[in-house]
Scaffold this motif. Structure first.
Motif, PDB file in Angstrom:
ATOM      1  N   CYS A 242       9.443   8.061  78.471  1.00 31.37           N
ATOM      2  CA  CYS A 242       9.918   7.519  77.622  1.00 31.37           C
ATOM      3  C   CYS A 242       8.466   5.989  78.975  1.00 31.37           C
ATOM      4  O   CYS A 242       8.054   6.350  79.305  1.00 31.37           O
ATOM      5  N   LEU A 243       8.197   4.877  77.625  1.00 34.20           N
ATOM      6  CA  LEU A 243       7.007   4.561  77.683  1.00 34.20           C
ATOM      7  C   LEU A 243       6.752   2.849  76.899  1.00 34.20           C
ATOM      8  O   LEU A 243       7.795   2.724  76.236  1.00 34.20           O
ATOM      9  N   THR A 244       6.555   2.224  78.140  1.00 32.52           N
ATOM     10  CA  THR A 244       6.683   1.252  77.439  1.00 32.52           C
ATOM     11  C   THR A 244       4.751   0.331  77.798  1.00 32.52           C
ATOM     12  O   THR A 244       4.038   0.003  78.554  1.00 32.52           O
ATOM     13  N   ILE A 245       4.084   0.326  76.197  1.00 33.00           N
ATOM     14  CA  ILE A 245       3.215  -0.286  75.882  1.00 33.00           C
ATOM     15  C   ILE A 245       2.955  -2.005  75.929  1.00 33.00           C
ATOM     16  O   ILE A 245       3.163  -2.306  74.663  1.00 33.00           O
ATOM     17  N   HIS A 246       2.810  -2.540  76.128  1.00 38.35           N
ATOM     18  CA  HIS A 246       2.751  -4.137  76.217  1.00 38.35           C
ATOM     19  C   HIS A 246       1.305  -4.714  77.310  1.00 38.35           C
ATOM     20  O   HIS A 246       1.837  -4.771  78.264  1.00 38.35           O
ATOM     21  N   LYS A 247       1.131  -5.874  77.172  1.00 44.20           N
ATOM     22  CA  LYS A 247       0.156  -6.684  77.178  1.00 44.20           C
ATOM     23  C   LYS A 247       0.545  -7.738  78.600  1.00 44.20           C
ATOM     24  O   LYS A 247      -0.847  -7.517  79.461  1.00 44.20           O
ATOM     25  N   GLN A 248       1.870  -7.940  78.412  1.00 43.83           N
ATOM     26  CA  GLN A 248       2.243  -8.766  79.538  1.00 43.83           C
ATOM     27  C   GLN A 248       2.815  -7.897  80.435  1.00 43.83           C
ATOM     28  O   GLN A 248       3.058  -8.514  81.502  1.00 43.83           O
ATOM     29  N   VAL A 249       3.015  -5.960  80.183  1.00 45.71           N
ATOM     30  CA  VAL A 249       3.265  -5.653  82.064  1.00 45.71           C
ATOM     31  C   VAL A 249       2.881  -4.879  81.285  1.00 45.71           C
ATOM     32  O   VAL A 249       1.919  -4.104  80.953  1.00 45.71           O
ATOM     33  N   PRO A 250       2.955  -4.235  82.974  1.00 42.92           N
ATOM     34  CA  PRO A 250       2.195  -2.785  83.764  1.00 42.92           C
ATOM     35  C   PRO A 250       1.877  -1.533  82.584  1.00 42.92           C
ATOM     36  O   PRO A 250       3.714  -1.372  81.960  1.00 42.92           O
ATOM     37  N   PHE A 251       2.035  -0.258  81.998  1.00 44.66           N
ATOM     38  CA  PHE A 251       2.354   0.790  81.747  1.00 44.66           C
ATOM     39  C   PHE A 251       2.802   1.397  82.181  1.00 44.66           C
ATOM     40  O   PHE A 251       2.695   1.889  83.357  1.00 44.66           O
TER      41      PHE A 251
ATOM     42  N   HIS B 282       4.892  19.305  79.900  1.00 41.70           N
ATOM     43  CA  HIS B 282       4.390  18.709  81.591  1.00 41.70           C
ATOM     44  C   HIS B 282       3.058  18.482  81.573  1.00 41.70           C
ATOM     45  O   HIS B 282       2.313  17.885  83.016  1.00 41.70           O
ATOM     46  N   TYR B 283       1.858  18.805  80.862  1.00 44.71           N
ATOM     47  CA  TYR B 283       0.501  18.553  80.860  1.00 44.71           C
ATOM     48  C   TYR B 283       0.519  17.423  80.938  1.00 44.71           C
ATOM     49  O   TYR B 283      -0.010  16.246  81.811  1.00 44.71           O
ATOM     50  N   THR B 284       1.137  16.476  79.962  1.00 48.06           N
ATOM     51  CA  THR B 284       0.866  14.853  79.328  1.00 48.06           C
ATOM     52  C   THR B 284       1.818  14.210  80.154  1.00 48.06           C
ATOM     53  O   THR B 284       1.120  12.826  80.653  1.00 48.06           O
ATOM     54  N   TYR B 285       2.547  14.616  80.824  1.00 49.29           N
ATOM     55  CA  TYR B 285       3.416  13.663  81.660  1.00 49.29           C
ATOM     56  C   TYR B 285       2.393  13.452  82.582  1.00 49.29           C
ATOM     57  O   TYR B 285       2.925  12.212  83.628  1.00 49.29           O
ATOM     58  N   ALA B 286       1.576  14.657  83.495  1.00 45.23           N
ATOM     59  CA  ALA B 286       1.107  14.572  84.645  1.00 45.23           C
ATOM     60  C   ALA B 286      -0.084  13.332  84.075  1.00 45.23           C
ATOM     61  O   ALA B 286      -0.793  12.519  84.629  1.00 45.23           O
ATOM     62  N   VAL B 287      -0.571  13.975  82.926  1.00 43.37           N
ATOM     63  CA  VAL B 287      -1.850  13.310  82.389  1.00 43.37           C
ATOM     64  C   VAL B 287      -1.849  11.392  82.646  1.00 43.37           C
ATOM     65  O   VAL B 287      -2.759  10.686  83.257  1.00 43.37           O
ATOM     66  N   LEU B 288      -0.570  11.176  81.858  1.00 47.12           N
ATOM     67  CA  LEU B 288      -0.361   9.916  81.208  1.00 47.12           C
ATOM     68  C   LEU B 288       0.428   8.994  83.380  1.00 47.12           C
ATOM     69  O   LEU B 288       0.672   7.439  83.764  1.00 47.12           O
ATOM     70  N   HIS B 289       0.348   9.655  84.140  1.00 49.36           N
ATOM     71  CA  HIS B 289       0.541   9.396  85.083  1.00 49.36           C
ATOM     72  C   HIS B 289      -0.645   9.787  86.304  1.00 49.36           C
ATOM     73  O   HIS B 289      -0.239   8.613  87.555  1.00 49.36           O
TER      74      HIS B 289
ATOM     75  N   PRO C 229      -3.747   8.130  88.566  1.00 45.85           N
ATOM     76  CA  PRO C 229      -4.164   6.727  88.774  1.00 45.85           C
ATOM     77  C   PRO C 229      -5.324   6.617  87.830  1.00 45.85           C
ATOM     78  O   PRO C 229      -5.819   5.210  87.194  1.00 45.85           O
ATOM     79  N   THR C 230      -6.132   7.607  87.796  1.00 44.98           N
ATOM     80  CA  THR C 230      -8.358   7.920  87.382  1.00 44.98           C
ATOM     81  C   THR C 230      -7.785   7.250  85.539  1.00 44.98           C
ATOM     82  O   THR C 230      -8.894   6.648  84.948  1.00 44.98           O
ATOM     83  N   TYR C 231      -6.657   7.679  85.079  1.00 46.85           N
ATOM     84  CA  TYR C 231      -6.682   8.046  83.502  1.00 46.85           C
ATOM     85  C   TYR C 231      -6.462   6.882  83.130  1.00 46.85           C
ATOM     86  O   TYR C 231      -7.117   6.144  82.341  1.00 46.85           O
ATOM     87  N   ARG C 232      -5.304   6.112  83.885  1.00 48.67           N
ATOM     88  CA  ARG C 232      -4.876   5.152  83.656  1.00 48.67           C
ATOM     89  C   ARG C 232      -5.751   3.700  83.909  1.00 48.67           C
ATOM     90  O   ARG C 232      -5.530   2.305  83.059  1.00 48.67           O
ATOM     91  N   GLN C 233      -6.295   3.997  84.954  1.00 47.54           N
ATOM     92  CA  GLN C 233      -7.115   2.995  85.554  1.00 47.54           C
ATOM     93  C   GLN C 233      -8.687   3.049  83.853  1.00 47.54           C
ATOM     94  O   GLN C 233      -9.309   1.615  83.430  1.00 47.54           O
TER      95      GLN C 233
ATOM     96  N   GLN D 267       0.267  17.885  96.926  1.00 48.46           N
ATOM     97  CA  GLN D 267       0.951  19.067  95.999  1.00 48.46           C
ATOM     98  C   GLN D 267       0.785  18.060  94.722  1.00 48.46           C
ATOM     99  O   GLN D 267       0.261  18.316  93.364  1.00 48.46           O
ATOM    100  N   ILE D 268       1.416  16.593  94.923  1.00 50.03           N
ATOM    101  CA  ILE D 268       0.550  15.636  94.313  1.00 50.03           C
ATOM    102  C   ILE D 268      -0.816  14.910  93.385  1.00 50.03           C
ATOM    103  O   ILE D 268      -0.780  14.270  94.853  1.00 50.03           O
ATOM    104  N   PHE D 269      -1.337  15.279  92.375  1.00 51.10           N
ATOM    105  CA  PHE D 269      -2.451  14.438  92.380  1.00 51.10           C
ATOM    106  C   PHE D 269      -3.515  14.138  93.217  1.00 51.10           C
ATOM    107  O   PHE D 269      -4.199  13.388  93.645  1.00 51.10           O
ATOM    108  N   THR D 270      -4.129  15.224  94.189  1.00 47.91           N
ATOM    109  CA  THR D 270      -5.088  15.951  94.588  1.00 47.91           C
ATOM    110  C   THR D 270      -5.896  16.210  93.417  1.00 47.91           C
ATOM    111  O   THR D 270      -6.392  16.304  92.923  1.00 47.91           O
ATOM    112  N   LYS D 271      -7.064  15.644  94.499  1.00 49.94           N
ATOM    113  CA  LYS D 271      -8.190  15.738  93.052  1.00 49.94           C
ATOM    114  C   LYS D 271      -8.612  16.901  92.551  1.00 49.94           C
ATOM    115  O   LYS D 271      -8.784  17.808  93.715  1.00 49.94           O
TER     116      LYS D 271
END
Length: 284
Positions: free
Chosen positions: A141-150, A210-217, A219-223, A279-283
């Motif tokens: 589920c995605l919320t894409i809007h300028k008034q709220v965080p992704f 699964h790959y898509t979900y990891a990428v969307l989460h 922090p570097t991608y989102r920034q 395990q989660i988001f090690t660089k």
């Protein structure tokens, strides 16, 4: 984060040149106070009253001279919309059915019971294709809007349109055709692109999900794409170490869907805490 190459969209309205074949906004009830509840029995009572009252108003309308405008005629003890008034004019029946009570994701990490029936729900959109009653699926589920965080959250049940406080889009692993048969919602086009780029014919559509979900989460991608994620659908890059991203995405989806059964991270379980950090988001 490793260096990325090639970016392509997560969805497309016109063809399969995207990761997902179909998508839908979340469900809009226009009467949440009647159709949602944390308590199943309380919801059943509310909907039973709603249906009975609607039927009473239908009888009253049919016995009247029908000279009044329907909007001025109906009693506002229940929540009316123009569509529900049209159903009354068409003499449509509204009968309570307990089989229509389903579990829904109302807000992130907040589940409620929902009464899912066509006449009483204002807008179903394509939810009948992606979360038909009695069928399994997994959604991003995605919320894409300028008034709220992704907002990105996984669920295994039908989603409310306001899950991220603004209009939301639902991308699923599967969809169901008119005969109730399950179909892959990850396109053949995207599978070929991933297999070619990583030179690996063993990559499966579930891996891409699964790959898509990891990428969307990440922090570097989102920034990096912060401004884009306020106005348009995400575009997913190819990153190195594909299988590592798949593992991260699978783990995150499991955490986000099964959050009610996950052992909390506390000082008393430091081993689990260290494992989570590793395990989660090690660089990479």
């Amino acid at each position: 984060m490793s260096r990325s190459k090639t970016v392509f969209p997560t969805k497309s309205k016109t063809d399969e040149a995207a990761i997902f074949k179909i998508f839908s906004v979340g469900i809009v009830t226009s009467r949440d106070e009647w159709l949602y509840d944390f308590d199943r029995q309380q919801l059943a009572k509310k909907v039973q009253f709603f249906c009975d009252f609607y039927e009473q108003e239908k009888v009253r309308w049919n016995k009247s001279n029908n000279k009044k405008v329907i909007n001025d005629f109906v009693d506002r003890k229940i929540k009316w919309t123009s569509e529900l008034e049209e159903h009354l004019l068409k003499n449509s029946s509204l009968e309570f059915n307990p089989d229509f009570i389903v579990t829904s994701t109302w807000r992130p990490f907040t589940k409620k019971y929902l009464y899912l029936a066509k006449i009483i729900v204002h807008r179903l959109y394509q939810q009948e294709q992606i979360f038909p009653i009695g069928k399994d699926n997994v959604a991003i589920c995605l919320t894409i809007h300028k008034q709220v965080p992704f907002v990105v959250i996984a669920t295994n049940c039908i989603c409310d349109n306001g899950i991220g406080s603004r209009l939301s889009q639902i991308l699923t692993l599967y969809y169901y055709d008119e005969n109730g048969n399950r179909q892959d919602n990850i396109t053949d086009w995207s599978l070929e692109k991933f297999q070619t780029y990583y030179n690996n014919k063993k990559i499966k559509k579930l891996d891409i999900f699964h790959y898509t979900y990891a990428v969307l989460h990440h922090p570097t991608y989102r920034q990096k794409y912060e401004q884009n994620l306020k106005r348009e659908f995400p575009r997913v890059p190819f990153y190195e170490n594909f299988q590592q991203w798949v593992k991260w995405g699978k783990k995150l989806i499991d955490l986000h869907i099964n959050y009610e059964t996950i052992i909390p991270i506390t000082k008393s379980n430091a081993i689990l805490q260290r494992h989570f950090k590793n395990q989660i988001f090690t660089k990479i």
